[in-house]
Design an enzyme around this catalytic site. Structure first.
Site, PDB file in Angstrom:
ATOM      1  N   GLY A  94      47.877  48.475  39.648  1.00 51.81           N
ATOM      2  CA  GLY A  94      48.383  49.423  40.637  1.00 51.81           C
ATOM      3  C   GLY A  94      49.374  50.453  40.156  1.00 51.81           C
ATOM      4  O   GLY A  94      49.792  51.313  40.943  1.00 51.81           O
ATOM      5  N   GLY A  95      49.788  50.419  38.882  1.00 50.35           N
ATOM      6  CA  GLY A  95      50.783  51.369  38.412  1.00 50.35           C
ATOM      7  C   GLY A  95      50.305  52.814  38.494  1.00 50.35           C
ATOM      8  O   GLY A  95      50.998  53.682  39.051  1.00 50.35           O
ATOM      9  N   ASP A  99      33.304  46.805  43.715  1.00 53.55           N
ATOM     10  CA  ASP A  99      32.809  46.904  42.347  1.00 53.55           C
ATOM     11  C   ASP A  99      32.537  48.369  42.032  1.00 53.55           C
ATOM     12  O   ASP A  99      31.666  48.986  42.664  1.00 53.55           O
ATOM     13  CB  ASP A  99      31.532  46.075  42.211  1.00 53.55           C
ATOM     14  CG  ASP A  99      30.982  46.053  40.789  1.00 53.55           C
ATOM     15  OD1 ASP A  99      31.434  46.853  39.952  1.00 53.55           O
ATOM     16  OD2 ASP A  99      30.085  45.233  40.523  1.00 53.55           O
ATOM     17  N   CYS A 119      43.219  51.243  27.509  1.00 54.16           N
ATOM     18  CA  CYS A 119      44.395  50.842  26.738  1.00 54.16           C
ATOM     19  C   CYS A 119      43.925  50.200  25.439  1.00 54.16           C
ATOM     20  O   CYS A 119      44.332  49.107  25.086  1.00 54.16           O
ATOM     21  CB  CYS A 119      45.279  49.895  27.534  1.00 54.16           C
ATOM     22  SG  CYS A 119      46.890  49.654  26.744  1.00 54.16           S
TER      23      CYS A 119
END
Length: 472
Positions: free
Chosen positions: A292-293, A339, A409
């Site tokens: 959620g960041g 999804d 990431c």
């Protein structure tokens, strides 16, 4: 006849019960959780520390030492394994994992801290007596006394192959990364020895805690008024906490008006938010929103512009974390569990789409050092179809003239450029946008049009971003 089976053997010395050291016991418990349950240290350690504080066992210095022992041992596990292997008379795979954890904790105290040698050995042997028993404690004592015969530099000279003979294996031992990770990072980074050494060294440094002031809810000026706070390097919403700064002690963080978010993550969200779109700019999508960041930052910026954010996350429990991060957002938003590869929304519904896809996480090894030992090259094959499917879905979800941000990431080329190139070739109707101008002031972004951030160059996680405009 009396039962003497539980009595210690007479050795001429009175039997002494082992003393429990709460700091080293906690560190050992954390390492066992990481090994036995595939837990992450950053999730296991905080509740253990909180419980120790509540029991009155810990003060701030104890917590700092326990944290250093856990993270230091995990970061340097590969190097310590090579050292310990040189000090035992059997393959490491034949050493019981709990024994190896005690040995690794001892090796870190001897080679990676300023704890005096006698204290490091005796504390480790005492821990072994508590958790392993007297017999195996003798083995721990014998091994650690051998480890203590040299310092880290001396051991590396003894156990690492020469660079000229095997560069990747040399770097793997010196910087405590699996060989395949060294090779993958080197391929992604390019260049010679200096750059990869700096990157690997940066992976072993303790990362700063970075906060984000969510627009319309908090300001950087408010956060900079906190003790130990300094301005971020690149994001206008970032504030860094000096060592020892505690995010949970900050009112804006407790209220959800600010959050903990790496500056690289902030830059990815900001680049997507500021990319030029043709036509209206009213509906935004975060298609892999957990935890959620990025969604919270995008939602706040969308609210300032009169746009609406839909945050979608496949796992319901992670969708709950997204909802918590967005709670109190100043404008309209919606959080759903869905999804992203089979979305419930109509195609072409959005003006901006962020797809921060699941990946190996090799860009966040500073924060999750155990991930380097947990991941395997074959994991890439498992993520590849999902990453491509999510990028295809993102391009289907955005309207013509709208923009998609593909982010990971991980700097691994198989998770970054290979995915983007493959999807562009197979489907057409999209073009890459130069992302570099959308990260103003950030140096060394490469040749573009995509962007790869690096810990050693930017002080961020190794976030990757490609921006694509749908043209047909």
């Amino acid at each position: 006849m009396s039962d003497t089976s539980r009595r210690p053997r007479r050795t001429g010395k009175p039997y002494r019960r082992p003393k429990k050291d709460p700091v080293r016991m906690l560190a050992f418990d954390a390492l066992r959780a990481v090994d036995e349950r595939d837990a992450y240290a950053n999730l296991v350690l905080p509740p253990l520390l909180r419980k120790a504080r509540e029991k009155g066992d810990f003060d701030g210095r104890d917590a700092a030492l326990a944290t250093e022992l856990v993270y230091g041992t995990l970061r340097w596990q590969g190097t310590y394994d090579a050292v310990i292997a040189a000090c035992v008379d059997r393959p490491l795979r034949e050493v019981d994992p709990p024994v190896l954890d005690v040995l690794s904790l001892g090796a870190h105290q001897l080679l990676g801290t300023r704890i005096p040698t006698h204290a490091a050995v005796s504390a480790s042997v005492e821990l072994a007596r508590v958790v392993l028993g007297d017999g195996r404690a003798k083995f721990v004592n014998a091994v650690l006394r051998k480890v203590a015969q040299d310092d880290l530099d001396g051991w590396i000279q003894r156990v690492a192959p020469p660079y000229d003979e095997d560069p990747e294996d040399h770097l793997a031992v010196v910087h405590s990364h699996p060989r395949w990770v060294v090779s993958a990072l080197w391929d992604s980074l390019g260049g010679g020895r200096a750059g990869i050494e700096r990157l690997l060294a940066a992976d072993n440094e303790r990362p700063e805690v970075t906060l984000v002031a969510r627009p319309g809810r908090a300001t950087t000026e408010e956060l900079l008024g906190e003790e130990a706070a300094v301005a971020g390097r690149w994001s206008p919403y970032a504030v860094r906490l000096a060592e020892g700064g505690e995010p949970g002690a900050i009112e804006a963080v407790r209220d959800g008006r600010a959050g903990v978010q790496d500056e690289g993550s902030q830059l990815v969200a900001l680049a997507l938010a500021n990319a030029p779109v043709d036509g209206p700019d009213e509906r935004w999508l975060d298609g892999c929103a957990g935890p959620g960041g990025k969604a919270a930052l995008l939602g706040a910026i969308a609210a300032e512009r009169g746009a609406v954010l839909l945050a979608s996350e496949k796992q319901p429990h992670r969708a709950g974390l997204v909802a918590r991060a967005l709670a109190g957002n100043p404008g309209p938003y919606q959080v759903i569990a869905a999804d992203g590869t089979r979305p419930p929304w109509r195609g072409g519904s959005f003006d901006r789409v962020l797809m921060d896809v699941p990946c190996t996480g090799l860009g966040a090894l500073r924060r999750r050092p155990e991930a380097r030992w947990r991941r395997r090259p074959e994991d890439l094959e498992g993520f590849a179809p999902l990453q491509r499917a999510l990028l295809r879905s993102a391009l289907d979800s955005v309207r013509v003239g709208g923009v998609v941000g593909y982010a990971t990431c991980s700097p691994h080329l198989a998770e970054t450029r290979a995915v983007v190139d493959d999807v562009l070739k197979e489907r057409g109707g999209a073009e890459l946008i130069d992302a570099r101008p959308l990260l103003p002031g950030v140096p060394e972004l490469g040749e573009g049009p995509d962007v790869q951030l690096w810990p050693h160059l930017h002080g961020t996680d190794a976030m990757y971003l490609a921006l694509l405009r749908r043209v047909g």
